[in-house]
Design a protein around this motif. Structure first.
Motif, PDB file in Angstrom:
ATOM      1  N   GLN A 103       0.821  -1.202   0.000  1.00  0.00           N
ATOM      2  CA  GLN A 103       0.000   0.000   0.000  1.00  0.00           C
ATOM      3  C   GLN A 103       0.859   1.258   0.000  1.00  0.00           C
ATOM      4  O   GLN A 103       0.560   2.240  -0.681  1.00  0.00           O
ATOM      5  N   GLN A 104       1.956   1.238   0.772  1.00  0.00           N
ATOM      6  CA  GLN A 104       2.856   2.384   0.804  1.00  0.00           C
ATOM      7  C   GLN A 104       3.498   2.616  -0.562  1.00  0.00           C
ATOM      8  O   GLN A 104       3.588   3.752  -1.037  1.00  0.00           O
ATOM      9  N   LEU A 134       2.328   1.633  -3.465  1.00  0.00           N
ATOM     10  CA  LEU A 134       1.287   2.043  -4.403  1.00  0.00           C
ATOM     11  C   LEU A 134       0.938   3.515  -4.227  1.00  0.00           C
ATOM     12  O   LEU A 134       0.744   4.240  -5.202  1.00  0.00           O
ATOM     13  N   THR A 135       0.882   3.957  -2.988  1.00  0.00           N
ATOM     14  CA  THR A 135       0.610   5.373  -2.724  1.00  0.00           C
ATOM     15  C   THR A 135       1.701   6.244  -3.317  1.00  0.00           C
ATOM     16  O   THR A 135       1.429   7.298  -3.909  1.00  0.00           O
ATOM     17  N   THR A 136       2.957   5.812  -3.181  1.00  0.00           N
ATOM     18  CA  THR A 136       4.077   6.545  -3.775  1.00  0.00           C
ATOM     19  C   THR A 136       3.962   6.584  -5.289  1.00  0.00           C
ATOM     20  O   THR A 136       4.137   7.632  -5.921  1.00  0.00           O
ATOM     21  N   LYS A 158       1.349   6.327  -7.189  1.00  0.00           N
ATOM     22  CA  LYS A 158       0.192   7.061  -7.706  1.00  0.00           C
ATOM     23  C   LYS A 158       0.462   8.550  -7.889  1.00  0.00           C
ATOM     24  O   LYS A 158      -0.332   9.252  -8.526  1.00  0.00           O
ATOM     25  N   ALA A 159       1.564   9.033  -7.360  1.00  0.00           N
ATOM     26  CA  ALA A 159       1.908  10.444  -7.541  1.00  0.00           C
ATOM     27  C   ALA A 159       2.415  10.730  -8.949  1.00  0.00           C
ATOM     28  O   ALA A 159       2.604  11.894  -9.316  1.00  0.00           O
ATOM     29  N   ARG A 208       1.032   9.969 -12.147  1.00  0.00           N
ATOM     30  CA  ARG A 208       0.013   9.534 -13.092  1.00  0.00           C
ATOM     31  C   ARG A 208      -0.387  10.605 -14.108  1.00  0.00           C
ATOM     32  O   ARG A 208      -1.364  10.435 -14.824  1.00  0.00           O
ATOM     33  N   CYS A 215       1.615  -0.085 -10.554  1.00  0.00           N
ATOM     34  CA  CYS A 215       0.612   0.946 -10.843  1.00  0.00           C
ATOM     35  C   CYS A 215       0.589   1.177 -12.353  1.00  0.00           C
ATOM     36  O   CYS A 215       1.445   1.890 -12.885  1.00  0.00           O
ATOM     37  N   SER A 254      10.744   2.631  -0.895  1.00  0.00           N
ATOM     38  CA  SER A 254      10.189   1.341  -0.490  1.00  0.00           C
ATOM     39  C   SER A 254      11.291   0.298  -0.397  1.00  0.00           C
ATOM     40  O   SER A 254      11.844  -0.139  -1.407  1.00  0.00           O
TER      41      SER A 254
END
Length: 330
Positions: free
Chosen positions: A9-10, A12-14, A16-17, A19, A265, A284
Motif C-alpha cells: 500500500q505504501q 502504491l501510494t508513492t 500514484k503520484a 500519473r 501501478c 520502499s
C-alpha cells in the motif's frame, strides 16, 4: 502478511503520484518513431546511390536500418500498450481516435488489445487465465532453464515466430469486428499510395522485412524478459525491470522495461516510469529489495535461463479458459 500488505500500500501510494498524462510527450514519442524510420530509409538510399560504400558495406547498412526500423515498430507496439491503459493522452477518447497513428500500422486494434491485456494484469502468472502465461506455456518457456540456448536463440531463428504471428495477431486484426471500417480504410489508403507511387519494392525492403523477420524476434525476447525466472505468486518481484542500452532502444522502447513499476501501478505513463522507479527504489525497501533488475540483454538471458518461473498455479490438465493470441501481449 499484514506487514506485506502495508508495504504494498505504501509503494502504491508513492507510485500514484506519477500519473500525469502529457499529450505533447505522447505526440513526440509517436512522431519520433516515424522520423527515425524515415531517416534510416533516406540514409540507406543515399548511400546506395553513391560510391562511398562497397557492396558489403551497403548490405551491412541496410541490415542495420532494418534492425532500427523494427525497433521503432516495437516502440509502436509499446505505445499501443500505453494506450490500452489510457496513458498517452489526458482524454481517453483520443486513444481510440488516434490509433491509426500507432496501432493500425502494426496491425493492432486498441480495444481488442486492451480487453485482453487487462486480463493479464488481473490474473498475472495464472497459466489458466493470464493470456501471457498461457502463451509462455504453449511455447515451452516454462522449461527454458532446461534448454536455454534452444529457447532463447534456436526458436527465434526457426521462423516459427513469424508463422505464429501471421496465424494469430495478423489474422485476428482482419477478422475482428472492432474498428472494421477505419482499419480497412487505413490499409487501403496505404496500399493505394504504394501502388500509385510504384514503391512496392521499398515497402517490402523497409516495412515487410523488418516487420515479419526482425520484429517477431524482438517481441519474443521482450516478452520473455518481463516475467520469466521470477516468482509470479509474489506482490513484489513478479516483474523484471530491464533498463540496459539494448532494452531501452530496441527491445523495450519508451521505457517499457520499467515493468515492475508498471505492474505496481499501471496508470503511470511511459515518460514518468524512470522517475517513479527511482523514487520507489529509495522510498520502499521491499520494492528495492525484491525487484529483479537487468542492465543488459545478456544479463536478462542469464537471469531467465538459471531460475525457474513459479506460476500461480501448476495444474495444466484443463484447457486454457481464454484464446491465445499475440494481441494479448505487452
Amino acid at each position: 502478511m499484514i506487514a506485506q500488505d502495508v508495504s504494498i500500500q505504501q509503494a502504491l501510494t508513492t507510485a500514484k503520484a506519477y500519473r500525469a498524462r502529457d499529450s505533447s510527450k505522447a505526440s513526440v514519442a509517436i512522431a519520433s518513431n516515424y522520423l527515425i524510420s524515415a531517416s534510416c530509409i533516406v540514409i540507406v538510399q543515399w548511400a546506395s546511390g553513391t560510391s562511398h560504400l562497397s557492396a558489403a558495406g551497403s548490405r551491412a547498412l541496410y541490415l542495420l536500418s532494418t534492425v532500427i526500423i523494427a525497433s521503432r515498430m516495437r516502440a509502436l507496439e509499446n505505445l499501443v500498450h500505453e494506450a490500452s491503459h489510457h496513458n498517452l493522452f489526458p482524454s481517453a477518447h483520443l486513444h481510440r481516435r488516434l490509433q491509426f497513428l500507432y496501432a493500425f500500422p502494426i496491425f493492432r486494434v486498441l480495444e481488442d488489445y486492451r480487453r485482453s491485456h487487462l486480463v493479464h494484469h488481473k490474473h498475472l502468472g495464472d497459466p489458466q487465465k493470464d493470456p501471457d502465461a498461457v502463451r509462455l506455456y504453449n511455447l515451452g518457456l516454462d522449461r527454458l532453464p532446461e534448454r536455454p540456448v534452444w529457447y532463447l536463440l534456436g526458436v527465434p531463428m526457426t521462423g516459427y515466430l513469424t508463422y505464429e504471428y501471421m496465424t494469430t495477431t495478423f489474422r485476428e486484426f482482419w477478422e475482428s469486428p472492432s474498428s472494421r471500417l477505419s482499419k480497412s480504410v487505413f490499409w487501403v489508403v496505404v496500399m493505394l499510395a504504394v501502388g500509385c507511387t510504384a514503391t512496392l519494392q521499398y515497402f517490402a525492403y523497409y516495412y515487410m522485412i523488418p516487420f515479419l523477420v526482425i520484429l517477431p524476434v524482438m517481441r519474443y525476447w521482450a516478452e520473455a524478459s518481463e516475467h520469466l525466472g521470477l516468482d509470479l505468486r509474489r506482490d513484489f518481484g513478479s516483474s523484471r525491470t530491464n533498463i540496459g542500452f539494448l532494452h531501452t532502444w530496441c527491445i523495450n522502447p519508451h521505457n517499457d522495461g520499467y515493468h515492475a513499476v508498471h505492474h505496481l501501478c499501471s496508470q503511470i505513463p511511459f515518460h514518468l516510469l524512470p522517475e517513479a522507479h527511482q523514487h520507489l527504489m529509495k522510498a520502499s525497501n521491499e520494492f528495492a529489495k525484491k525487484t529483479a533488475i537487468s542492465y543488459g540483454m545478456l544479463e536478462t538471458f542469464k537471469q531467465i535461463a538459471t531460475k525457474k518461473t513459479i506460476f500461480r498455479k501448476s495444474n495444466r490438465t484443463e484447457q486454457p479458459s481464454i484464446a491465445v493470441s499475440l494481441t494479448q501481449h505487452t
